[in-house]
Write a protein that holds these residues in place. Structure first.
Motif, PDB file in Angstrom:
ATOM      1  N   ASN A 103       0.811  -1.218   0.000  1.00  0.00           N
ATOM      2  CA  ASN A 103       0.000   0.000   0.000  1.00  0.00           C
ATOM      3  C   ASN A 103       0.841   1.263   0.000  1.00  0.00           C
ATOM      4  O   ASN A 103       0.342   2.336  -0.308  1.00  0.00           O
ATOM      5  N   ASP A 104       2.130   1.152   0.342  1.00  0.00           N
ATOM      6  CA  ASP A 104       3.003   2.336   0.331  1.00  0.00           C
ATOM      7  C   ASP A 104       4.428   1.863   0.082  1.00  0.00           C
ATOM      8  O   ASP A 104       5.023   1.181   0.921  1.00  0.00           O
ATOM      9  N   GLN A 143      -0.862  11.043  -1.342  1.00  0.00           N
ATOM     10  CA  GLN A 143      -1.531  10.038  -0.534  1.00  0.00           C
ATOM     11  C   GLN A 143      -1.645   8.722  -1.297  1.00  0.00           C
ATOM     12  O   GLN A 143      -1.718   8.699  -2.525  1.00  0.00           O
ATOM     13  N   VAL A 144      -1.677   7.645  -0.546  1.00  0.00           N
ATOM     14  CA  VAL A 144      -1.732   6.324  -1.172  1.00  0.00           C
ATOM     15  C   VAL A 144      -3.182   5.912  -1.405  1.00  0.00           C
ATOM     16  O   VAL A 144      -4.093   6.340  -0.684  1.00  0.00           O
ATOM     17  N   GLN A 145      -3.393   5.099  -2.457  1.00  0.00           N
ATOM     18  CA  GLN A 145      -4.693   4.484  -2.720  1.00  0.00           C
ATOM     19  C   GLN A 145      -4.609   3.024  -2.264  1.00  0.00           C
ATOM     20  O   GLN A 145      -4.078   2.182  -2.972  1.00  0.00           O
ATOM     21  N   GLU A 146      -5.105   2.744  -1.061  1.00  0.00           N
ATOM     22  CA  GLU A 146      -4.981   1.403  -0.518  1.00  0.00           C
ATOM     23  C   GLU A 146      -5.893   0.434  -1.269  1.00  0.00           C
ATOM     24  O   GLU A 146      -6.944   0.806  -1.796  1.00  0.00           O
ATOM     25  N   ARG A 154       2.993   4.318  -6.519  1.00  0.00           N
ATOM     26  CA  ARG A 154       3.080   4.326  -5.054  1.00  0.00           C
ATOM     27  C   ARG A 154       2.616   3.006  -4.427  1.00  0.00           C
ATOM     28  O   ARG A 154       3.130   2.609  -3.386  1.00  0.00           O
ATOM     29  N   THR A 155       1.632   2.335  -5.042  1.00  0.00           N
ATOM     30  CA  THR A 155       1.107   1.102  -4.468  1.00  0.00           C
ATOM     31  C   THR A 155       1.160  -0.009  -5.510  1.00  0.00           C
ATOM     32  O   THR A 155       1.042   0.249  -6.714  1.00  0.00           O
ATOM     33  N   GLU A 177       0.229   7.766  -6.629  1.00  0.00           N
ATOM     34  CA  GLU A 177      -0.159   8.508  -5.442  1.00  0.00           C
ATOM     35  C   GLU A 177      -1.105   9.635  -5.852  1.00  0.00           C
ATOM     36  O   GLU A 177      -1.070  10.112  -6.978  1.00  0.00           O
ATOM     37  N   ARG A 184      -0.660   1.604  -8.907  1.00  0.00           N
ATOM     38  CA  ARG A 184      -1.472   2.798  -8.670  1.00  0.00           C
ATOM     39  C   ARG A 184      -0.569   3.975  -8.351  1.00  0.00           C
ATOM     40  O   ARG A 184       0.457   3.824  -7.694  1.00  0.00           O
TER      41      ARG A 184
END
Length: 882
Positions: free
Chosen positions: A330-331, A409-412, A351-352, A374, A372
């Motif tokens: 996730n990061d 920000q991350v997209q979990e 980022r993910t 960030e 994905r």
């Protein structure tokens, strides 16, 4: 027990009137419930609810406030009457606005609250089905409201409020809130109606959640069916289209499928779409392959999935589900991935990661990876959540809108997305396995058919050969006889040709060697190009100027190697390159001041001539001869600067002399003897200045060119310093300057006249630019290997010498100082700190340049240190020869 509270009495009176309206309330409630049930979409249900409740309560604003997981919340639905209160729709409120204790009462006791700001009272009432452990009564209990609550509502322009909790799956989902700008009492019937509506909202939220889950499941099943249809097509497995559909369904920015080769001799197949990790650096010898049919990349280097560090990381990384080959990152900043691999993703904005191993039974077929980016998350706050910051006190009172933007920000990955990825990966694995089996069967069938056809053809050939063999033997016998005769003739001819060829080859080798010697001996760069602009030959001088080896340049595009640019630094397009024009139309190009770049990125100006190479009236290439003209440009620039400065320095005194003599020649000052005398003095002073300027120019040129021989001899440093001070003492006394001398008795091998000239020049500058009443110091020290060594002697300052010793002279003044950016340039010709003042002092701008030339001729160095406003110190060193 009856209550003496005035609110309780008013509430009882209101209840009596409210009983008469029970029937109408039931009708109203039935209408509200029907409107809620008519829609399946939650936003529409919430909008209908707030509109009906506001109409029912006739208040200024009704809103629905939904809680987030961190305790903060957002106004998701709102109805405002004629803008009597400001709209809060879409705004977030921090978790501190509704403390955790209040949220716990809303959840466990289903606490309802009624606040009257005017009377400073709050009424609390738990719902009838509240937890029995909470000791709350079923009726409305009033108490004094907290001052902070009153201030909070007053800041929002609210005088009365009603808050009813909304639950979903035994969790506090949100609040149904009514605000009024005037004092208003809430009856038990109104509270009961609002509570029933809140209960219906809980049911509607549950139904909407189930609907969303059903839609999501249907959408995922449709995606799986579409991917399966692409992969299990009867004609061809459409991996690229299936990958693009998979990335889109999982809301990824990019993705890839790496199919592991089953045969070590084969290469991995790589399908990509969207953003990919940047692996151009750190992969030695790798080249990105060409994209083939279906988006497959046949790469000549191992893809990322074949990297040992990548496989080791997957082996060490924990999977999402035990015994399931699915990895979720996730990061990337928190992942234990090797730095070069992590940077390959981060440089592309990835980022993910979601990685699924494609596996059929126990056979590993490859990997499916989804990426994905960030994202930036914007939140609209009714006020800042940080109460400890004094800057936010004003927004707390005014409820000014704050926009908070969180970047990067991350997209979990959600559980449903991971499950969908697993299902799609399963279809990919089955399709790849079936396709590989299909290819194996086809290969076997093709090989078998080829073997059968080859055997049939062989049998036919054997029959034909047997039939023709006897005839060919007879024909061959006759041919051999004729061939023997021709062979003897050819042998004789070849012997003659071989002798001629050896002679020609020796001549060619001699000419080639001569040409090679000419090319290697040429001081200018020479290289040849073919029609495509590639280098066919290059001499060592050209390779050396460009920073390459000769072999490195062969077969390279010269336009790209030298980054051929115009004099202003703008790079040529290939079509505009003069050398390209020679290759195209055969014109001879002679160009000056163009720019070539070396291998290390530095550039240099060149002059080159490009000549076409013709063969049978056709242009087959070109020869380019170039040379570095950096020194020529420097010399021309120095010559122009020298001529400009000398012209200026000569023009100024000549103009003064001409003006003064012109006045005297015309007799304009015959009756003014004093002015006539002053004009003669001006002409005399400027004549002396010209003489000094010309003498200085001649001195520095003779010294630098070596035409002046330094008459070195053994001399005493003390004598030189005393003689220089004596020469400058009159000038110092006139300027009211005190000269301080610190001599040392050391024998020096130098030209005494030139050393005295250097010291007097430096003393003259120090006196000129020192204020009256100040002191100028002249001293000398002996230094050896960076340390100053003085002999402790009472009579004189004596120094001990060694083979590596040298003298350090210092001339220090208390003048205005020299700017730091001019401490180096003042030693150049015609360089002055203040040109106007220097001319007034009689300077030519060549004194320090002469000093530097004399010191360098003696093997020493000269420099200056200065502090503005405090003075300057000039140093020069002279080696002591034994």
């Amino acid at each position: 027990m009856p209550s003496n509270n005035p609110h309780s009495k008013a509430l009882n009176q209101t209840n009596t009137a409210g009983e008469k309206q029970i029937t109408s309330l039931e009708v109203l409630l039935h209408r509200i419930m029907n409107r809620i049930r008519q829609s399946l979409e939650l936003p529409a249900i919430l909008s209908i609810t707030v509109a009906e409740i506001r109409g029912f309560l006739e208040t200024d604003r009704v809103k629905i406030y939904r809680f987030d997981t961190d305790g903060s919340g957002e106004v998701v639905a709102e109805s405002v009457d004629k803008e009597r209160l400001p709209s809060l729709l879409g705004q977030h409120f921090p978790a501190q606005d509704i403390p955790s204790e209040a949220r716990e009462l809303f959840l466990l006791a289903r606490q309802r609250s009624i606040v009257d700001v005017g009377t400073q009272q709050i009424g609390l009432s738990p719902a009838p089905e509240a937890d029995e452990s909470i000791e709350l009564k079923n009726d409305i209990r009033f108490r004094s409201v907290d001052p902070c609550h009153v201030e909070y509502l007053t800041s929002m322009g609210v005088q009365s409020s009603l808050v009813v909790p909304i639950l979903h799956r035994e969790q506090l989902w949100g609040l149904l809130v009514s605000h009024h700008s005037l004092p208003r009492q809430i009856t038990e019937q109104e509270l009961q109606v609002v509570q029933l509506v809140a209960d219906q909202l809980s049911i509607a939220i549950a139904q909407s959640t189930l609907l969303e889950q059903s839609r999501l499941q249907a959408q995922q099943e449709a995606t799986i069916n579409r991917v399966a249809k692409l992969l299990h097509s009867m004609t061809q497995m459409q991996v690229q289209q299936a990958l693009e559909l998979t990335v889109s369904a999982l809301q990824g920015a990019g993705g890839r499928i790496c199919i592991t080769p089953q045969n070590p001799a084969e290469e991995a197949q790589l399908f990509t779409t969207g953003k990919q990790p940047d692996t151009r650096q750190g992969r030695q010898g790798g080249k990105r392959g060409k994209r083939g049919q279906g988006g497959v990349i046949n790469s000549s280097f191992s893809p990322l999935e074949e990297h040992p560090s990548w496989r080791e990381w997957l082996r060490m990384e924990t999977t999402v589900v035990e015994e399931s080959p699915v990895w979720v990152v996730n990061d990337l900043y928190q992942a234990a991935l090797q730095s070069d691999l992590a940077q390959a993703f981060l440089k592309s904005g990835i980022r993910t990661l979601l990685i699924v191993r494609l596996q059929y039974r126990q056979q590993i077929l490859g990997y499916l990876s989804i990426f994905r980016n960030e994202i930036d998350v914007e939140t609209i706050w009714a006020r800042r959540p940080d109460r400890d910051d004094e800057r936010h006190l004003s927004p707390i009172k005014s409820f000014e809108v704050w926009r908070e933007l969180k970047r990067g920000q991350v997209q979990e990955w959600k559980t449903t997305e991971i499950e969908l990825a697993q299902a799609l990966a399963s279809h990919f694995a089955i399709a790849i396995h079936q396709y590989q089996l299909y290819q194996q069967v086809n290969a076997l069938n093709a090989n078998l058919q080829c073997d059968i056809e080859e055997r049939k053809q062989a049998e036919k050939k054997i029959c034909a050969l047997n039939a023709e063999l006897e005839q060919r033997v007879q024909e061959r016998t006759a041919e051999l006889r004729r061939a023997n005769r021709r062979l003897l003739e050819e042998i004789n001819e070849r012997e003659r040709a071989l002798r001629d060829r050896k002679q020609t080859q020796a001549s060619l080798e001699r000419l080639s060697r001569q040409s090679e010697l000419i090319l290697n001996s040429a001081g200018e760069g020479i290289y040849g190009l073919n029609c495509q602009g590639k280098i066919t030959f290059v001499n060592p001088a050209a390779a050396r100027m460009l920073g390459y080896g000769v072999k490195e340049l062969i077969n390279q595009f010269m336009h790209e190697v030298v980054k051929h640019s115009k004099p202003d630094g703008v790079r040529y397009f290939l079509e505009d390159n003069p050398i390209y024009a020679t290759l195209q139309n055969g014109t001879v190009q002679h160009v000056t001041d163009d720019i070539f770049y070396r291998r290390d990125g530095s550039k240099f100006p060149v002059e080159y001539v490009s000549t076409p190479i013709r063969e049978q009236k056709k242009i087959v290439g070109a020869v380019v001869i170039f040379k570095d003209i950096t020194e020529r440009q420097i010399i021309e620039r120095m010559k122009d600067e020298f001529v400009s400065v000398v012209s200026h320095e000569l023009r100024t005194p000549l103009t003064s002399i001409r003006s003064a003599l012109g006045l005297l020649a015309r007799g304009s000052l015959n009756n003014q003897p004093e002015k006539s005398q002053r004009m003669l003095e001006i002409a005399f002073d400027n004549t002396n200045r010209l003489v000094r300027l010309i003498n200085d120019i001649l001195d520095i040129e003779r010294i630098n060119s070596g035409k002046v021989t330094m008459h070195k001899q053994i001399c005493n440093v003390t004598d030189l310093m005393i003689q220089a001070v004596d020469e400058m003492r009159a000038m110092a006394e006139k300027a009211e300057i005190q000269l301080e001398l610190t001599p040392a008795s050391v024998q020096l091998w130098a030209d005494p006249d030139r050393i005295i000239q250097t010291i007097t020049n430096l003393l003259s500058n120090a006196i000129k630019f020192s204020p009256p009443g100040s002191t100028v110091w002249l001293s000398v020290e002996l230094q050896q290997e960076g340390k100053v060594r003085k002999a402790d002697c009472v009579e004189k300052n004596k120094f001990t010498t060694s083979p590596t010793s040298y003298l350090l002279f210092q001339i220090k003044d208390q003048g205005r100082g020299i700017p730091e950016d001019k401490l180096e340039t003042i030693f150049d010709r015609f360089q002055q700190v203040d040109a106007s003042n220097s001319r007034h002092q009689g300077g030519t701008g060549l004194g320090l340049a002469i000093c530097r030339s004399i010191v360098q001729q003696h093997g020493g160095k000269i420099w200056a240190e200065s502090i503005l406003g405090k003075g300057s110190t000039f140093y020069f060193t002279l080696p002591i020869s034994q």
